[in-house]
Write a protein that holds these residues in place. Structure first.
Motif: not given
Lengths: 251, 98
Positions: A47-59, A117-133
């Motif tokens: 979860l921390l890894g997902q949070a970091e990836a999402l907050l880096i992108y948000a920033a 989604v077409e946004d590569d960063t977000l779909s990349g984060i989501a695909l990795k997170a899906l395996k974890e979830l």
């Protein structure tokens, strides 16, 4: 969806993950036995890894005035948008399992939409997170069944955790203008889709575990506006202590 | 055995295959109450850093092992005859994992 709104969308999702990661980290050395202690921390680290990836992108989407660390450690309570469910304390092991099981379902459904989604960063984060979830859901569901259908004591404690946490579930399918924008761009399921998904899985799993799904319809609301339960303040005090006491401290 | 009740569950031995086609190797052990918990605990302890593609967990008491006092009678008589080892074959250079 413009960059600023997409950034807000990512911060919300990142906040859910960050706050849950902190709650999981509190279990370190407090697990019921060694193997489960390690398992809980592993899931927290995911979860921390997902949070970091999402907050880096948000920033980045915000324009780079704040970093991911600024977002995590320098925002006050009212600027956090995690669901109240995520900040609820580890009252006992049953509270941990119920909270994380419900949130695992929420994140699964959320990442399923984001992975397309077409946004590569977000779909990349989501695909990795899906395996974890997928694993998180399996692990917490196993415990839910074990506790619910276990001893009289474990059953009662798990039912208590469900009853106490139930009023926080409504936020998971509540909608505001950012959600509508995200749904329009197919970044997120609609509130109805999310509610149906959650309730189908929750009622089936609860009944398998001989637990009752509460009938109460009162649901709290507020985290989308930065309103939280009393627990978030204490959590942030601990999580943000170092950056507040020693600003810009480095390893 | 001691009288203190062990509440961690049964002991399971964990075997991991690091690549498809390779033999499973013993990695360690975990405590768990049943099969599902055993395979999950093994995953959380041993395969979080891409160590494996396959995994077995086996109840430790299902493994038949020889007593260490039997070492001599089981193992020692094997080395005195050269033909017991296939040392007279030449192996091709490309052959791995022999």
């Amino acid at each position: 969806m413009d960059n600023l709104n997409l950034s807000k969308f990512c911060i919300r999702l990142g906040d859910h993950c960050l706050i849950m990661a902190h709650r999981q980290s509190e279990l370190c050395s407090n697990g019921p036995f060694l193997e489960e202690d390690i398992a809980q921390i592993n899931l927290g680290l995911d979860l921390l890894g997902q949070a970091e990836a999402l907050l880096i992108y948000a920033a980045k989407l915000e324009g780079g005035t704040r970093t991911a660390d600024d977002l995590a450690f320098r925002r006050p309570e009212r600027q956090f948008h995690n669901f109240m469910l995520t900040e609820q304390p580890n009252t006992d092991f049953a509270f941990v399992i119920v909270r994380q099981y419900i949130m695992s379902l929420y994140l699964l459904k959320t990442y399923q939409a984001l992975s397309k989604v077409e946004d590569d960063t977000l779909s990349g984060i989501a695909l990795k997170a899906l395996k974890e979830l997928t694993y998180h859901e399996r692990h917490f569901a196993m415990w839910l069944k074990r506790l619910g259908d276990g001893t009289e004591e474990s059953h009662e404690r798990t039912q208590t955790a469900i009853n106490e946490l139930w009023m926080f579930v409504g936020e998971l399918y509540e909608e505001d203008e950012i959600d509508f924008m995200a749904q329009k761009a197919s970044y997120a399921p609609t509130g109805i889709e999310m509610k149906t998904f959650l309730m189908e899985h929750i009622t089936a799993k609860f009944s398998e575990a001989t637990l009752e799904t509460p009938h109460s319809i009162y649901m709290t609301t507020g985290s989308k506006k930065g309103i939280h339960t009393e627990y978030l303040g204490y959590l942030l005090t601990e999580m943000q202590y170092l950056q507040r006491a020693y600003p810009d401290a480095k390893w | 055995m001691s009288e203190v009740k062990d509440t961690q569950g049964q002991l399971w031995e964990v075997f991991i295959q690091t690549k498809k086609g390779l033999p499973f190797k013993h990695f360690g052990s975990v405590h768990a109450y049943d099969k599902e918990m055993a395979i999950q605990n093994a995953r959380d302890l041993y395969t979080r850093r891409g160590e494996g593609r396959g995994m077995w967990v086996v109840p430790a008491d299902a493994i038949v092992a020889i007593d260490s006092s039997d070492d001599e009678s089981f193992f020692d008589p094997s080395n005195d005859k050269v033909y017991r080892h296939p040392t007279f074959y030449e192996l091709p250079d490309g052959l791995k994992n022999m």
